[in-house]
Design a protein around this motif. Structure first.
Motif, PDB file in Angstrom:
ATOM      1  N   GLU A  33      37.073  37.874  41.672  1.00 10.89           N
ATOM      2  CA  GLU A  33      36.676  38.540  40.433  1.00 10.89           C
ATOM      3  C   GLU A  33      35.827  39.784  40.707  1.00 10.89           C
ATOM      4  O   GLU A  33      35.926  40.783  39.997  1.00 10.89           O
ATOM      5  CB  GLU A  33      35.900  37.534  39.564  1.00 10.89           C
ATOM      6  N   THR A  90      36.536  43.539  39.373  1.00 15.70           N
ATOM      7  CA  THR A  90      35.538  44.200  38.520  1.00 15.70           C
ATOM      8  C   THR A  90      35.145  45.553  39.092  1.00 15.70           C
ATOM      9  O   THR A  90      34.928  46.528  38.347  1.00 15.70           O
ATOM     10  CB  THR A  90      34.296  43.300  38.362  1.00 15.70           C
ATOM     11  N   LYS A 100      39.245  34.214  36.061  1.00 11.74           N
ATOM     12  CA  LYS A 100      38.570  34.386  34.779  1.00 11.74           C
ATOM     13  C   LYS A 100      37.625  35.585  34.842  1.00 11.74           C
ATOM     14  O   LYS A 100      36.774  35.659  35.732  1.00 11.74           O
ATOM     15  CB  LYS A 100      37.784  33.116  34.420  1.00 11.74           C
ATOM     16  N   SER A 148      34.544  38.070  34.305  1.00 16.71           N
ATOM     17  CA  SER A 148      33.112  37.856  34.075  1.00 16.71           C
ATOM     18  C   SER A 148      32.639  38.750  32.939  1.00 16.71           C
ATOM     19  O   SER A 148      33.367  39.622  32.441  1.00 16.71           O
ATOM     20  CB  SER A 148      32.323  38.192  35.344  1.00 16.71           C
ATOM     21  N   PHE A 149      31.391  38.544  32.567  1.00 16.35           N
ATOM     22  CA  PHE A 149      30.775  39.412  31.546  1.00 16.35           C
ATOM     23  C   PHE A 149      30.784  40.866  32.006  1.00 16.35           C
ATOM     24  O   PHE A 149      31.027  41.784  31.223  1.00 16.35           O
ATOM     25  CB  PHE A 149      29.339  38.946  31.290  1.00 16.35           C
ATOM     26  N   HIS A 150      30.520  41.086  33.317  1.00 11.42           N
ATOM     27  CA  HIS A 150      30.451  42.461  33.846  1.00 11.42           C
ATOM     28  C   HIS A 150      31.804  43.152  33.760  1.00 11.42           C
ATOM     29  O   HIS A 150      31.875  44.368  33.520  1.00 11.42           O
ATOM     30  CB  HIS A 150      29.959  42.425  35.287  1.00 11.42           C
ATOM     31  N   TYR A 157      34.151  42.592  31.458  1.00 11.99           N
ATOM     32  CA  TYR A 157      34.314  42.966  30.053  1.00 11.99           C
ATOM     33  C   TYR A 157      33.456  44.193  29.716  1.00 11.99           C
ATOM     34  O   TYR A 157      33.925  45.134  29.053  1.00 11.99           O
ATOM     35  CB  TYR A 157      33.905  41.796  29.153  1.00 11.99           C
ATOM     36  N   ASP A 200      35.719  34.150  24.718  1.00  2.79           N
ATOM     37  CA  ASP A 200      35.563  33.502  26.032  1.00  2.79           C
ATOM     38  C   ASP A 200      34.183  32.878  26.218  1.00  2.79           C
ATOM     39  O   ASP A 200      33.870  32.345  27.291  1.00  2.79           O
ATOM     40  CB  ASP A 200      35.822  34.513  27.153  1.00  2.79           C
ATOM     41  N   PHE A 215      31.137  34.474  25.998  1.00  2.09           N
ATOM     42  CA  PHE A 215      30.058  35.349  26.482  1.00  2.09           C
ATOM     43  C   PHE A 215      29.225  35.841  25.305  1.00  2.09           C
ATOM     44  O   PHE A 215      29.763  36.218  24.258  1.00  2.09           O
ATOM     45  CB  PHE A 215      30.619  36.541  27.251  1.00  2.09           C
TER      46      PHE A 215
END
Length: 908
Positions: free
Chosen positions: A492, A496, A524, A526-528, A530, A556, A558
């Motif tokens: 991930e 990213t 999946k 991560s928040f970063h 997105y 999801d 977050f």
């Protein structure tokens, strides 16, 4: 019926540029009605300014129903939509002998403080109310007025209002009011007065807040009155207020500065006992050695060494740490370390050696760490990979890559230890941090040659460095594909990194494809991931698509945090939609999301950057998408809030005032505005043409201990240029060096564009040469403007060639003749091409036309050659002029070559 008295006038209103100014025109009477009596008699009461609101009251008065009329007037006062309406109501009431109660005046005071922000007039009104024995009945009025006066720096007036509030007995002071006064007094170095207020609080059984006590301690320490600072600290503990790391840092730094080591030790122990951990600010202020956990580990190891018979005084070591300015003690510590190295007694274990070497590496003591590594090997301990990697990290950090390679060789030769993935990752990371991408890739190739498979972290480091350069993002993706072909599974983090690279460099659609590819791979996001994707989409005005990904992020699981809100606020400000950015900020506060200094900085910069710009909403589709974003973020809280709650953006003055209010909020929330924030405020003043206010704010910035940097000067220079004051801009530029601030490339280019726009061409040319001497060169925009100005001079002088024409330049008057201008224009063009810039079509064709018109065929041909090599051909009409000039000069071969776009000068 009560008889009508003389005519009474409360306020008069004067219109000035559509602003209503409030003017008190008579002293207060001592009557219960707060009126201003005009001494000139009036034969009859004046008619109401607008009969419709007052007709009922007028009828009731005529019928003798004074009490009912009084009630109607009170209701009109309560629902007056503006100050002017309130004044009209007061004039009507006083002219009819009716009273206006204190609640109405309190409401006027509140409006002056909140909606109008006219604090001097509010203070004047408060004074006159006091003379009449009337005091605000609403505690909120006192808070607003005192806060406003503190914000304006009128502390004496604020204290006067505070004292009157206590004397009147209408309201009891709260901790918030005390805090506002105490903190602002401390900012103005009025520490004794602030301390007195705190003591009054303590006597009233109100506990001052931690911020108030810390402000007092800081103030006394700045004045080097350490004993009083210590007294405040002791009172703080007695009142049950727990100091934080900021409080301890200020006190320890002050004691440290006065070499009071024992008290530093006591405070440090007390801090640790209270469960307060040192932060980076404390370490920086004390110049700890080494920093972070390495310090604690080193002290522990030295204590073990002392117990094992190395005769090390661990207490003295700790004193050294907190008193490092003493060079003698530093030399003693070096000696203690050397004693351990030369001691024949085994006083350190294998683990102690390993930990100590790591701690010394963290502290940047490379030579000592190397000596301990040699000692470790000499007594038969084999350093672990971790110990070697600590040493290699330290050497790479110092830039000693060759020495790092020697240690890698040492690992292999002496101990048969092959460098592990962590070793190579250290090398790659350090090369990437320094921008040495070629060396980083060489390490990658070396790993492949040795049959060692690089980890995904190593690839990620290189890909991240490539993505930092807009031109190399695709190269970063090629490296990603190479990684997959090598059988390394993407995680991930590396996805990213690529998504962030594409988003940051204006390719959000490509980032979306990678995002979907990552999900298809079973990873999946991560928040970063997105956040990076949403940032890129909003940046490119793809608000609807950004909204879709925000919805997916929430689905999801977050939760939006400070980072996401700050990203959205920053991008909407950059897109000119400051009003929506403000809505997001309000929502952030309602949702109790922590607002940090970067959030404030983004919003303040956005407001000031758009100070003259009408709010840009982005069209109907964008409005719909923004409404959805707001709804998605709002659904997290149950508290009601409406969109578009931001300030009204109708004047630049209101925008700047709002930016100043945000800066004040920062301070109240314990966040000190930095140079970026102050520069943003100065930029707002400059864009609004308020240069005097910009300089006044700069003085406040300097008073806060912040020095002007290149951005500050460039902003002020640009402000003068916008205002048409080019001489002031030049004068300010000339003071930069003497003030210890060397102009950077942006400063030079800003001034050059200003000189070109005011036809100061000779000064602009001189400035460009100064830049080149300093190792800088103008930007493409500056070159283009300079070239256009020179071409304009040539075209204004006519192009008829009349043989040998003498130079008609007047340097004193900044005047160039057309012949010299064409030569200079050609030289500027050569400089541009030398620095990798390509002329725009307009300047290219104009210059070619001018050179041809002045019969400068060599320069014409040279220019065409240089541009052909860069893939640009001249306009056909201009080209025909050049060919015709060649025929006239009997340069037939040149004419044919030009027709066929064949290079004339191969070395051009």
């Amino acid at each position: 019926m009560r008889p009508n008295g003389p005519r009474r006038i409360f306020f008069s209103c004067k219109n000035n540029k559509n602003n209503t100014s409030l003017v008190l025109i008579r002293p207060l009477t001592t009557s219960s009605s707060f009126s201003l009596i005009d001494q000139s008699p009036s034969p009859s009461p004046p008619p109401p300014p607008n009969p419709s609101p007052f007709s009922l009251a007028e009828n009731l008065i005529n019928r003798g129903l004074i009490s009912a009329a009084q009630g109607v007037v009170d209701r009109i006062v309560q629902h007056s939509p503006s100050i002017s309406d309130f004044i009209s109501t007061v004039n009507f009431a006083t002219s009819r002998g009716l009273d206006i109660n204190s609640a109405a005046y309190s409401e006027l005071l509140r409006v002056l403080c909140t909606e109008e922000r006219r604090f001097p007039e509010a203070f004047d009104l408060f004074n006159r109310m006091g003379v009449a024995g009337i005091f605000p009945v609403d505690f909120c009025c006192y808070v607003l007025l005192i806060d406003g006066l503190c914000f304006r720096g009128e502390l004496d007036n604020a204290l006067f209002v505070f004292e009157k509030m206590i004397q009147s007995g209408t309201c009891r002071p709260t901790v918030y009011l005390y805090k506002s006064l105490v903190c602002n007094l401390c900012k103005k170095c009025r520490i004794v007065e602030a301390d007195s207020l705190c003591r009054v609080m303590e006597l009233d059984r109100l506990t001052p807040s931690r911020v108030m006590y810390t402000s007092l301690i800081s103030g006394y320490c700045k004045q080097e009155d350490i004993e009083r600072a210590k007294g405040v600290y002791e009172r703080m503990l007695k009142m049950g207020c727990k100091p934080d790391v900021c409080t301890y840092t200020i006190l320890i730094s002050a004691f440290y500065k006065q070499n009071r080591a024992d008290e530093v030790d006591n405070l440090f122990d007390k801090m640790l006992a209270d469960g307060v951990s040192p932060d980076h600010v404390m370490y920086k202020s004390l110049k700890k050695y080494p920093e972070g956990q390495g310090l604690c580990l080193t002290i522990m190891i030295l204590q073990v060494a002392d117990k094992n018979g190395c005769h090390i005084d661990a207490l003295s070591i700790f004193s050294f740490v907190t008193s490092r300015s003493n060079k003698t003690v530093e030399e003693d510590v070096e000696l203690w370390f050397r004693k351990i190295l030369v001691s024949n007694k085994m006083c350190l274990s294998y683990d102690d050696f390993s930990t100590l070497i790591s701690a010394l590496c963290v502290g940047g003591k490379t030579n000592l760490a190397r000596d301990f590594l040699d000692k470790m090997r000499a007594i038969g301990f084999q350093p672990s990979h971790s110990t070697y990697n600590s040493m290699i990290t330290c050497l790479c950090h110092d830039g000693s890559f060759e020495d790092a390679k020697k240690f890698i060789g040492l690992m292999e030769e002496e101990h048969g230890m092959l460098p592990n993935l962590a070793t190579y990752l250290i090398m790659v990371n350090e090369h990437c941090k320094r921008g040495n991408l070629n060396l980083a890739i060489e390490v990658l190739e070396e790993m492949n040659e040795k049959g060692l498979k690089p980890s995904v972290a190593i690839y990620d480091s290189i890909i991240g460095a490539l993505c930092n350069d807009e031109r190399l993002v695709e190269t970063g993706y090629n490296m990603f594909e190479r990684m997959l072909k090598a059988g390394v599974v993407a995680d991930e983090v590396v996805y990213t990194t690529l998504i962030n690279g594409y988003s940051k460099n204006g390719k959000p659609i490509r980032a979306c494809c990678l995002f979907d590819e990552m999900i298809k791979s079973g990873i999946k996001p991560s928040f970063h991931a997105y956040a990076a994707l949403i940032n890129g989409l909003i940046k490119q005005n793809l608000t609807k698509k950004g909204c879709d990904y925000l919805q997916r992020m929430l689905e999801d699981g977050f939760v939006p945090d400070t980072v996401l809100y700050t990203i959205l606020i920053n991008q909407f400000c950059r897109n000119g939609d400051v009003s929506f950015a403000m809505d997001l900020f309000n929502l952030m506060v309602i949702n109790k999301i922590g607002v940090n200094s970067i959030t404030y900085r983004s919003l303040i910069s956005g407001v000031c950057r758009n100070v003259l710009r009408i709010n840009h909403s982005g069209g109907r589709k964008s409005e719909k998408a923004k409404s959805k974003i707001f709804h998605l973020l709002h659904q997290i809280t149950l508290k009601p809030i409406n969109s578009n709650q931001g300030v009204h953006w109708d004047t630049s003055e209101k925008k700047i005032h709002y930016a100043l209010k945000l800066m004040q909020d920062m301070k109240e929330n314990g966040l000190m505005p930095d140079l970026h924030v102050h520069n943003a405020i100065i930029n707002g003043y400059c864009r609004a043409g308020r240069m005097r206010d910009a300089y006044e704010h700069r003085k406040l910035m300097l008073a806060d201990g912040l020095r002007s940097n290149q951005v500050t000067y460039t902003t002020l220079i640009e402000g003068y240029i916008r205002s048409g004051e080019i001489d002031c801009a030049i004068a300010l530029f000339n003071t930069m060096d003497s003030n210890g601030c060397v102009p950077d490339k942006v400063t030079y280019n800003t001034l050059m564009k200003g000189l070109c726009s005011t036809a100061r061409i000779i000064d602009a040319l001189s400035l460009s040469q100064t830049m080149i001497k300093r190792g800088l060169y103008p930007s493409k925009v500056s070159y283009e403007r300079l070239l256009k100005s020179l071409c304009d001079i040539c075209l204004s002088g006519g192009l008829a060639f009349k043989g040998c024409v003498p130079c008609r330049c007047n340097y004193r008057l900044q005047s160039l003749c057309d012949i010299c201008s064409s030569s200079l224009a050609f030289k500027v063009c050569e400089e541009m091409l030398l620095h990798g810039y390509v002329l725009c079509n307009s300047n290219y064709n104009r210059l070619l036309y001018i050179l041809c018109g002045h019969n400068k065929l060599w320069e014409s041909h040279k220019l065409i050659d240089m541009m052909l090599k860069r893939g640009k051909s001249p306009d056909e009409v201009i080209k025909s002029h050049v060919v015709e000039a060649c025929y006239k000069q009997r340069e037939f071969d040149l004419a044919i070559m030009l027709k066929k776009n064949i290079l004339v000068y191969e070395d051009g």
